[in-house]
Design a protein around this motif. Structure first.
Motif, PDB file in Angstrom:
ATOM      1  N   ARG A  30      21.816  10.990 -42.228  1.00 20.02           N
ATOM      2  CA  ARG A  30      23.068  10.467 -42.785  1.00 20.02           C
ATOM      3  C   ARG A  30      24.143  10.391 -41.714  1.00 20.02           C
ATOM      4  O   ARG A  30      24.859   9.402 -41.605  1.00 20.02           O
ATOM      5  CB  ARG A  30      23.558  11.353 -43.924  1.00 20.02           C
ATOM      6  N   ARG A  33      23.181   7.635 -39.119  1.00 23.78           N
ATOM      7  CA  ARG A  33      23.472   6.301 -39.665  1.00 23.78           C
ATOM      8  C   ARG A  33      24.972   6.045 -39.712  1.00 23.78           C
ATOM      9  O   ARG A  33      25.430   4.930 -39.451  1.00 23.78           O
ATOM     10  CB  ARG A  33      22.878   6.151 -41.062  1.00 23.78           C
ATOM     11  N   TRP A  34      25.749   7.042 -40.024  1.00 21.07           N
ATOM     12  CA  TRP A  34      27.201   6.902 -40.069  1.00 21.07           C
ATOM     13  C   TRP A  34      27.752   6.607 -38.667  1.00 21.07           C
ATOM     14  O   TRP A  34      28.610   5.753 -38.501  1.00 21.07           O
ATOM     15  CB  TRP A  34      27.818   8.163 -40.640  1.00 21.07           C
ATOM     16  N   ASP A  37      26.879   3.135 -37.701  1.00 22.36           N
ATOM     17  CA  ASP A  37      27.437   2.195 -38.665  1.00 22.36           C
ATOM     18  C   ASP A  37      26.350   1.366 -39.355  1.00 22.36           C
ATOM     19  O   ASP A  37      26.469   0.161 -39.513  1.00 22.36           O
ATOM     20  CB  ASP A  37      28.472   1.283 -38.005  1.00 22.36           C
ATOM     21  N   HIS A  38      25.268   2.046 -39.739  1.00 17.71           N
ATOM     22  CA  HIS A  38      24.204   1.419 -40.510  1.00 17.71           C
ATOM     23  C   HIS A  38      24.201   2.034 -41.907  1.00 17.71           C
ATOM     24  O   HIS A  38      24.361   3.232 -42.065  1.00 17.71           O
ATOM     25  CB  HIS A  38      22.829   1.661 -39.885  1.00 17.71           C
ATOM     26  N   LYS A  39      24.005   1.212 -42.876  1.00 15.93           N
ATOM     27  CA  LYS A  39      23.900   1.677 -44.257  1.00 15.93           C
ATOM     28  C   LYS A  39      22.421   1.765 -44.633  1.00 15.93           C
ATOM     29  O   LYS A  39      21.571   1.156 -43.997  1.00 15.93           O
ATOM     30  CB  LYS A  39      24.597   0.700 -45.207  1.00 15.93           C
ATOM     31  N   THR A  40      22.119   2.504 -45.677  1.00 14.86           N
ATOM     32  CA  THR A  40      20.731   2.582 -46.135  1.00 14.86           C
ATOM     33  C   THR A  40      20.288   1.241 -46.716  1.00 14.86           C
ATOM     34  O   THR A  40      19.097   0.936 -46.729  1.00 14.86           O
ATOM     35  CB  THR A  40      20.556   3.685 -47.189  1.00 14.86           C
ATOM     36  N   LEU A  41      21.224   0.437 -47.165  1.00 11.63           N
ATOM     37  CA  LEU A  41      20.889  -0.880 -47.710  1.00 11.63           C
ATOM     38  C   LEU A  41      20.508  -1.874 -46.618  1.00 11.63           C
ATOM     39  O   LEU A  41      19.981  -2.950 -46.915  1.00 11.63           O
ATOM     40  CB  LEU A  41      22.070  -1.434 -48.517  1.00 11.63           C
ATOM     41  N   ASP A  42      20.758  -1.530 -45.356  1.00 13.32           N
ATOM     42  CA  ASP A  42      20.380  -2.403 -44.242  1.00 13.32           C
ATOM     43  C   ASP A  42      18.872  -2.413 -44.027  1.00 13.32           C
ATOM     44  O   ASP A  42      18.352  -3.269 -43.311  1.00 13.32           O
ATOM     45  CB  ASP A  42      21.067  -1.970 -42.944  1.00 13.32           C
ATOM     46  N   LYS A  43      18.171  -1.453 -44.613  1.00 17.16           N
ATOM     47  CA  LYS A  43      16.704  -1.346 -44.545  1.00 17.16           C
ATOM     48  C   LYS A  43      16.198  -1.218 -43.103  1.00 17.16           C
ATOM     49  O   LYS A  43      15.210  -1.817 -42.728  1.00 17.16           O
ATOM     50  CB  LYS A  43      16.037  -2.550 -45.212  1.00 17.16           C
ATOM     51  N   ASN A  46      14.236   4.860 -39.994  1.00 20.01           N
ATOM     52  CA  ASN A  46      14.783   5.986 -39.246  1.00 20.01           C
ATOM     53  C   ASN A  46      14.263   6.026 -37.818  1.00 20.01           C
ATOM     54  O   ASN A  46      14.998   6.336 -36.884  1.00 20.01           O
ATOM     55  CB  ASN A  46      14.466   7.298 -39.941  1.00 20.01           C
TER      56      ASN A  46
END
Length: 68
Positions: A30, A33-34, A37-43, A46
């Motif tokens: 988390r 990703r923060w 600047d990637h969101k989990t919706l960006d698919k 990891n």
């Protein structure tokens, strides 16, 4: 990264369970990703994000800390 030492504080002497390792992986990803600047919706997987910034998985670092 500042987050990793906080997560691993005292990891040498913890009796760690698999569920706790999974929680630490999730918390670290988390933050990563923060930072990127990637969101989990960006698919974006990891592994791809880790390879971009060159960060090893936290469970490997926990194992290293115990072996010291």
């Amino acid at each position: 990264m500042v987050v990793r030492p906080v997560l691993l504080y005292g990891a040498k002497c913890w009796p760690i369970k698999k569920s706790q390792v999974q929680r630490m992986k999730v918390a670290e990803m988390r933050v990563i990703r923060w930072i990127c600047d990637h969101k989990t919706l960006d698919k974006i997987k990891n592994e791809v994000i880790r390879s971009k910034i060159g960060v090893a998985p936290i469970d490997d670092k926990m194992r290293e800390a115990r072996l010291r």
